[in-house]
Design a protein around this motif. Sequence first.
Motif, mmCIF file in Angstrom:
data_model
loop_
_atom_site.group_PDB
_atom_site.id
_atom_site.type_symbol
_atom_site.label_atom_id
_atom_site.label_comp_id
_atom_site.label_asym_id
_atom_site.label_seq_id
_atom_site.Cartn_x
_atom_site.Cartn_y
_atom_site.Cartn_z
ATOM 1 N N GLU A 4 9.433 41.713 58.396
ATOM 2 C CA GLU A 4 8.084 42.110 58.789
ATOM 3 C C GLU A 4 7.035 41.388 57.955
ATOM 4 O OE1 GLU A 4 10.518 44.231 58.126
ATOM 5 O OE2 GLU A 4 10.633 45.764 59.679
ATOM 6 N N SER A 5 7.312 41.242 56.667
ATOM 7 C CA SER A 5 6.375 40.549 55.789
ATOM 8 C C SER A 5 6.205 39.095 56.205
ATOM 9 C CB SER A 5 6.860 40.633 54.344
ATOM 10 O OG SER A 5 5.985 39.930 53.497
ATOM 11 N N LEU A 6 7.311 38.439 56.497
ATOM 12 C CA LEU A 6 7.232 37.048 56.942
ATOM 13 C C LEU A 6 6.542 36.927 58.302
ATOM 14 C CD1 LEU A 6 10.744 35.792 55.833
ATOM 15 C CD2 LEU A 6 8.530 35.279 54.779
ATOM 16 N N PHE A 7 6.837 37.862 59.195
ATOM 17 C CA PHE A 7 6.206 37.825 60.521
ATOM 18 C C PHE A 7 4.693 37.960 60.414
ATOM 19 C CE2 PHE A 7 4.541 40.189 64.185
ATOM 20 C CZ PHE A 7 4.772 39.249 65.176
ATOM 21 N N PHE A 8 4.233 38.986 59.688
ATOM 22 C CA PHE A 8 2.789 39.184 59.575
ATOM 23 C C PHE A 8 2.139 38.107 58.712
ATOM 24 C CE2 PHE A 8 3.696 43.419 61.230
ATOM 25 C CZ PHE A 8 2.689 43.505 62.169
ATOM 26 N N GLY A 9 2.890 37.520 57.789
ATOM 27 C CA GLY A 9 2.370 36.369 57.057
ATOM 28 C C GLY A 9 2.114 35.198 57.985
ATOM 29 N N GLY A 10 3.042 34.978 58.932
ATOM 30 C CA GLY A 10 2.833 33.931 59.926
ATOM 31 C C GLY A 10 1.644 34.216 60.825
ATOM 32 N N VAL A 11 1.494 35.471 61.208
ATOM 33 C CA VAL A 11 0.337 35.854 62.027
ATOM 34 C C VAL A 11 -0.956 35.619 61.247
ATOM 35 C CG1 VAL A 11 -0.817 37.805 63.141
ATOM 36 C CG2 VAL A 11 1.625 37.485 63.447
ATOM 37 N N ALA A 12 -0.944 35.958 59.959
ATOM 38 C CA ALA A 12 -2.127 35.751 59.124
ATOM 39 C C ALA A 12 -2.452 34.261 59.009
ATOM 40 C CB ALA A 12 -1.915 36.361 57.740
ATOM 41 N N ILE A 45 -1.217 43.734 56.005
ATOM 42 C CA ILE A 45 0.068 44.285 56.433
ATOM 43 C C ILE A 45 1.216 43.488 55.815
ATOM 44 C CG2 ILE A 45 1.571 44.690 58.422
ATOM 45 C CD1 ILE A 45 -1.000 45.229 60.025
ATOM 46 N N SER A 46 1.087 42.172 55.766
ATOM 47 C CA SER A 46 2.114 41.338 55.150
ATOM 48 C C SER A 46 2.267 41.657 53.672
ATOM 49 C CB SER A 46 1.764 39.863 55.341
ATOM 50 O OG SER A 46 2.698 39.043 54.688
ATOM 51 N N PHE A 47 1.156 41.827 52.987
ATOM 52 C CA PHE A 47 1.188 42.169 51.561
ATOM 53 C C PHE A 47 1.843 43.530 51.343
ATOM 54 C CE2 PHE A 47 -0.946 44.175 47.895
ATOM 55 C CZ PHE A 47 -0.487 43.330 46.900
ATOM 56 N N GLN A 52 6.547 46.732 49.544
ATOM 57 C CA GLN A 52 7.561 47.742 49.832
ATOM 58 C C GLN A 52 8.966 47.152 49.733
ATOM 59 O OE1 GLN A 52 7.086 51.039 50.207
ATOM 60 N NE2 GLN A 52 5.001 50.524 49.663
ATOM 61 N N TYR A 53 9.142 45.924 50.148
ATOM 62 C CA TYR A 53 10.439 45.275 50.044
ATOM 63 C C TYR A 53 10.817 45.078 48.575
ATOM 64 C CZ TYR A 53 14.022 41.686 50.315
ATOM 65 O OH TYR A 53 15.180 40.981 50.164
ATOM 66 N N ARG A 54 9.855 44.690 47.754
ATOM 67 C CA ARG A 54 10.140 44.498 46.334
ATOM 68 C C ARG A 54 10.429 45.820 45.636
ATOM 69 N NH1 ARG A 54 6.083 41.228 43.150
ATOM 70 N NH2 ARG A 54 7.785 41.313 41.646
ATOM 71 N N ARG A 55 9.760 46.895 46.044
ATOM 72 C CA ARG A 55 9.962 48.189 45.395
ATOM 73 C C ARG A 55 11.251 48.868 45.827
ATOM 74 N NH1 ARG A 55 5.127 51.753 46.571
ATOM 75 N NH2 ARG A 55 6.279 53.237 45.314
ATOM 76 N N LYS A 56 11.562 48.815 47.113
ATOM 77 C CA LYS A 56 12.673 49.592 47.650
ATOM 78 C C LYS A 56 13.900 48.764 48.003
ATOM 79 C CE LYS A 56 9.645 53.124 49.510
ATOM 80 N NZ LYS A 56 9.261 53.888 50.682
ATOM 81 N N GLY A 57 13.786 47.463 48.037
ATOM 82 C CA GLY A 57 14.926 46.622 48.367
ATOM 83 C C GLY A 57 15.185 46.553 49.859
#
Length: 133
Positions: A4-12, A45-47, A52-57
């Motif tokens: 999701e982070s990569l997807f919204f990063g691409g959208v950004a 949203i990407s951030f 969340q990925y870094r905190r929860k894995g």
Amino acid sequence: MKAESLFFGGVALFFAGAAALYGWWAREPAGSAVLVVAFLMAALISFFTAIQYRRKGRRPQDRTDAEVADAAGPVEFFPPGSPWPVVTAFGFAVAALGVVYGLWLFLVGCALLARGVTGFVFQYVHRGEGPGD
């Protein structure tokens, strides 16, 4: 949440490029402002998902070898009832009417809206700290 982070990063990045191209080519401030706001929303949203990925894995949904049972258990806490959605909606409605009828009404609506949002945020801040929680 890495996908999701990569997807919204691409959208950004798309909206950032579109804003730069549109601003250079059209020289029209309203469209550029809309594209910049779209870039900022996608970047936010990407951030958030990256943090969340870094905190929860990795989640079970992110792994290809995961079983359905890996995602079992309580999903999240859902409150039974709250007065704050009504306060927030009323504050927004009063603020919107204030745009039409005057600054004083807009400020009252902003105060109601701020109280509703604050109530939402801090409604369950002490959940799980005391007996019976």
